[in-house]
Design a protein around this motif. Structure first.
Motif, PDB file in Angstrom:
ATOM      1  N   ILE A  82       3.791   0.678   8.591  1.00 39.91           N
ATOM      2  CA  ILE A  82       4.103   0.471   7.180  1.00 39.91           C
ATOM      3  C   ILE A  82       4.676  -0.938   7.072  1.00 39.91           C
ATOM      4  O   ILE A  82       5.642  -1.267   7.763  1.00 39.91           O
ATOM      5  N   ASN A  83       4.023  -1.758   6.245  1.00 42.69           N
ATOM      6  CA  ASN A  83       4.250  -3.211   6.291  1.00 42.69           C
ATOM      7  C   ASN A  83       4.040  -3.633   7.751  1.00 42.69           C
ATOM      8  O   ASN A  83       2.994  -3.307   8.302  1.00 42.69           O
TER       9      ASN A  83
ATOM     10  N   ASP B 242       5.333  12.693   2.339  1.00 41.98           N
ATOM     11  CA  ASP B 242       5.540  12.033   1.035  1.00 41.98           C
ATOM     12  C   ASP B 242       5.663  10.518   1.195  1.00 41.98           C
ATOM     13  O   ASP B 242       5.108   9.758   0.409  1.00 41.98           O
ATOM     14  N   GLU B 243       6.398  10.091   2.220  1.00 42.89           N
ATOM     15  CA  GLU B 243       6.529   8.643   2.460  1.00 42.89           C
ATOM     16  C   GLU B 243       5.175   8.017   2.781  1.00 42.89           C
ATOM     17  O   GLU B 243       4.863   6.911   2.349  1.00 42.89           O
TER      18      GLU B 243
ATOM     19  N   ASP C 224       1.040   2.488  -2.538  1.00 42.36           N
ATOM     20  CA  ASP C 224       1.535   1.155  -2.925  1.00 42.36           C
ATOM     21  C   ASP C 224       1.009   0.039  -2.016  1.00 42.36           C
ATOM     22  O   ASP C 224       1.401  -1.123  -2.130  1.00 42.36           O
ATOM     23  N   GLY C 225       0.156   0.410  -1.062  1.00 43.82           N
ATOM     24  CA  GLY C 225      -0.503  -0.600  -0.233  1.00 43.82           C
ATOM     25  C   GLY C 225       0.298  -1.039   0.985  1.00 43.82           C
ATOM     26  O   GLY C 225      -0.156  -1.896   1.748  1.00 43.82           O
TER      27      GLY C 225
ATOM     28  N   VAL D 272      -6.906  15.051  -1.313  1.00 42.98           N
ATOM     29  CA  VAL D 272      -7.175  13.663  -1.712  1.00 42.98           C
ATOM     30  C   VAL D 272      -7.356  12.845  -0.440  1.00 42.98           C
ATOM     31  O   VAL D 272      -6.567  12.969   0.505  1.00 42.98           O
ATOM     32  N   ASP D 273      -8.428  12.057  -0.399  1.00 41.59           N
ATOM     33  CA  ASP D 273      -8.659  11.176   0.749  1.00 41.59           C
ATOM     34  C   ASP D 273      -8.045   9.806   0.491  1.00 41.59           C
ATOM     35  O   ASP D 273      -8.232   9.237  -0.588  1.00 41.59           O
ATOM     36  N   TYR D 274      -7.334   9.299   1.472  1.00 39.26           N
ATOM     37  CA  TYR D 274      -6.746   7.955   1.385  1.00 39.26           C
ATOM     38  C   TYR D 274      -7.409   7.097   2.462  1.00 39.26           C
ATOM     39  O   TYR D 274      -7.287   7.402   3.653  1.00 39.26           O
ATOM     40  N   ALA D 275      -8.134   6.078   2.043  1.00 38.57           N
ATOM     41  CA  ALA D 275      -8.867   5.238   3.007  1.00 38.57           C
ATOM     42  C   ALA D 275      -7.983   4.099   3.502  1.00 38.57           C
ATOM     43  O   ALA D 275      -7.093   3.632   2.787  1.00 38.57           O
ATOM     44  N   LEU D 276      -8.227   3.695   4.724  1.00 38.17           N
ATOM     45  CA  LEU D 276      -7.473   2.579   5.311  1.00 38.17           C
ATOM     46  C   LEU D 276      -8.454   1.496   5.733  1.00 38.17           C
ATOM     47  O   LEU D 276      -9.485   1.798   6.331  1.00 38.17           O
ATOM     48  N   THR D 277      -8.117   0.266   5.445  1.00 35.12           N
ATOM     49  CA  THR D 277      -8.950  -0.851   5.913  1.00 35.12           C
ATOM     50  C   THR D 277      -8.195  -1.550   7.024  1.00 35.12           C
ATOM     51  O   THR D 277      -7.023  -1.921   6.847  1.00 35.12           O
TER      52      THR D 277
END
Ligand SMILES: Cc1ncc(COP(=O)(O)O)c(C=O)c1O
Length: 356
Positions: free
Chosen positions: A243-244, A284-285, A292-293, A318-323
């Motif tokens: 994260i960051n 949740d985090e 929020d990217g 819900v799918d969350y994609a990562l680049t």
């Protein structure tokens, strides 16, 4: 031919190697075994003659306790070959300590250290040609212990078998994985056996993993069994989140396996000046960071896959994609680890063990 050499492990060599029958370019993970295996029985309160012998079938009574109560533990480790043809193990001490920790939890007698290491060295000396050169190729080693005493009564056995098999393998996952976060099933619980490599832990994962696969996912990210709130492991790997620029992974506990690769990634990250946060991360985090990217990467770590990048996760349908970012941590750690494993870089932590 049987020889009793200076150490205690007896060696009984094959008459003819099977290596010429193996297509090393088309291997399925873990279903071909090298010429030799190690076997040692426990009875009358002690481990008997440790023996390296030709790989072959076992004759075990169907009444053996392992079949009824799953009293069995195992390890997974690899041998690697460098460009000069030398063979290395990676932190084998850790696997030795962990199998005995697992055995203790399953009421299996601990295995002697000198037998374990002597067996590994003798096996790898004999079958060194089964360790193929080239990055990604390795010989997967499977030490395991199981209850062989006959008796369908639910109590610990007084007879066991400790074995080591060796299987030539290529790189494990070829693509980035899609995962789903567990909301119903659990792989381990407080006070349970999650921190042990107990055979039953893995059998119990097959059904929920099959359900996930039917829905198009490769693996499950396991959460805590109490609330399904904290992120714990990914399939049969430890799991890291970036994260960051902070690297986050769960602390080990009695629910989480203390992975050798996890420990190595943490050491490399600290050396490389990356901020490491070993703490519980909530679902949740994670979802908030994906939205929020600030979520840059997720990856699994384990001996089989080394580092396995995650390209998307699903939560609440819900799918969350990562680049993958350009300065990907997963790519960096995979390279750093493999460079050490394959003797392509310095070994500042003293992790490599050369087979003489
Ligand atoms: C449940 C689980 N977590 C994590 C790991 C990764 O551990 P290691 O890095 O020692 O292979 C494994 C594989 O052994 C595992 O089975």
């Amino acid at each position: 031919m049987t020889t009793q050499e200076s150490s205690s492990v007896i060696v009984n060599k094959v008459e003819k190697s099977r290596i010429s029958e193996v297509d090393f370019d088309n291997l399925t993970f873990g279903n071909i075994f090298s010429d030799h295996m190690f076997e040692c029985d426990y009875k009358d309160g002690k481990w008997q003659e440790p023996t390296v012998k030709p790989y072959g079938l076992l004759t075990i009574s169907p009444g053996a306790k392992v079949f009824h109560y799953g009293q069995a533990v195992f390890e997974g480790m690899k041998a690697y070959k460098d460009d000069a043809g030398d063979v290395f193990l990676f932190r084998p001490e850790k696997n030795f300590e962990r199998i005995n920790k697992s055995s203790k939890r399953l009421a299996i007698p601990e295995f002697p250290k000198d037998y374990f290491f002597d067996a590994l060295h003798k096996l790898l000396q004999l079958d060194k040609d089964w360790v193929q050169p080239g990055l990604g190729n390795s010989l997967y080693l499977r030490p395991f212990a199981m209850a062989t005493q006959v008796g369908v009564s639910a109590s610990p056995a007084n007879e066991y078998k400790f074995m080591i098999l060796m299987s030539p393998v290529q790189a494990y996952y070829t693509k980035d994985v899609k995962v789903v976060i567990a909301q119903e099933y659990s792989r381990s619980a407080d006070g349970g056996v999650g921190a042990a490599k107990a055979a039953g832990n893995y059998g119990a994962q097959f059904y929920p993993t099959n359900l996930a696969k039917e829905q198009g996912y490769d693996q499950i990210i396991w959460t805590d069994s109490n609330e399904h709130k904290y992120l714990e492991e990914a399939g049969t790997m430890n799991v890291f989140f970036r994260i960051n620029d902070t690297l986050i992974t769960a602390p080990t506990s009695d629910r989480i396996l203390d992975g050798v690769t996890r420990d190595s990634v943490l050491a490399l990250a600290k050396r490389d000046g990356i901020t490491v946060d070993v703490r519980k991360l909530t679902v949740d985090e994670l979802v908030a960071a994906a939205k929020d990217g600030s979520l840059k990467e997720i990856f699994g770590s384990g001996t089989a896959a080394v580092i396995s990048p995650v390209c998307s996760f699903n939560y609440n349908n819900v799918d969350y994609a990562l680049t993958k970012p350009e300065d990907s941590y997963s790519t960096k750690f995979k390279k750093e680890l493999m460079d050490i494993q394959y003797n392509k870089s310095e070994d500042p932590f003293g992790w490599r063990v050369k087979i003489k």
